[in-house]
Design an enzyme around this catalytic site. Structure first.
Site, mmCIF file in Angstrom:
data_model
loop_
_atom_site.group_PDB
_atom_site.id
_atom_site.type_symbol
_atom_site.label_atom_id
_atom_site.label_comp_id
_atom_site.label_asym_id
_atom_site.label_seq_id
_atom_site.Cartn_x
_atom_site.Cartn_y
_atom_site.Cartn_z
ATOM 1 N N ASP A 62 7.301 2.190 6.816
ATOM 2 C CA ASP A 62 6.173 2.714 6.033
ATOM 3 C C ASP A 62 6.539 2.643 4.552
ATOM 4 O OD1 ASP A 62 3.655 3.705 5.631
ATOM 5 O OD2 ASP A 62 4.168 5.787 6.046
ATOM 6 N N PHE A 63 7.070 1.503 4.170
ATOM 7 C CA PHE A 63 7.579 1.273 2.813
ATOM 8 C C PHE A 63 6.395 0.987 1.898
ATOM 9 C CE2 PHE A 63 10.026 -1.200 -0.396
ATOM 10 C CZ PHE A 63 11.072 -0.324 -0.592
#
Length: 201
Positions: A62-63
């Site tokens: 979930d960068f």
């Protein structure tokens, strides 16, 4: 990042972080125009951050800008919110990045010193623009999913816009699977052509 404590007898692990301070990346680039020099420093900082994270055998998944804190004076980057993060099976140092991934963080306990982690799943509307193609397909993912997200972030930092335009989940899925980003030099003409090929080649 402080490190990862060794797995316990039940196979779990504890990921320990410090509160680094800094400002959210989106706030940073909305209040300070990035020169090309700043852009390349930011790119190096984010790349180094992922290299260190993947060296622990951890994939964030979930960068995105809302999970990145930047120190304005140095452009050093720090990563937060590990709700979706997984540790690769057989991960042991940097070599773990080539190991088959875990599909879920069973038994893992992610903890953060001083900073309270959000609860519940992330807002899908905020994650879709940065989601790697394999995650749309629910296929096994590894460190390359974070690298795709890094590419989206750097495109946005450089041009002020996302590489794709979409509204609904299906549109984002199609964009990330089948479309090629517009050459970033359309909005940043002084950006080096060889570097632009990272998105257009």
């Amino acid at each position: 990042m402080i490190g990862i404590e060794e797995p316990d007898v039940e196979g779990g692990c504890r990921f320990v972080l410090e509160d680094p301070g800094g400002v959210p990346l989106r706030t940073f680039w909305n209040t300070r125009p990035l020169s090309l020099d700043d852009f390349f420093l930011l790119a190096l900082s984010l790349t180094d951050l992922l290299e260190r994270l993947h060296g622990f055998g951890i994939v964030h998944l979930d960068f995105r800008p809302d999970h990145l804190l930047i120190e304005p004076s140095t452009l050093a980057a720090h990563l937060i919110d590990f709700r979706l993060a997984v540790r690769l099976d057989g991960a042991d140092g940097a070599d773990g990045a080539d190991s088959p991934p875990r599909t879920e963080a069973e038994g893992a306990e992610w903890t953060e010193e001083k900073r309270e982690e959000p609860k519940g799943p992330p807002d899908e509307g905020e994650t879709l623009p940065y989601r790697a193609p394999e995650l749309f397909l629910r296929s096994p993912a590894d460190h390359r999913a974070d690298l795709f997200s890094l590419g989206v972030i750097l495109y946005e930092a450089l041009t002020g816009r996302l590489p794709y335009e979409a509204k609904r989940p299906g549109e984002w899925r199609h964009a990330h699977l089948a479309r090629r980003p517009v050459d970033p030099r359309l909005w940043t003409p002084n950006f080096p052509r060889p570097c632009a090929r990272c998105w257009t080649a």
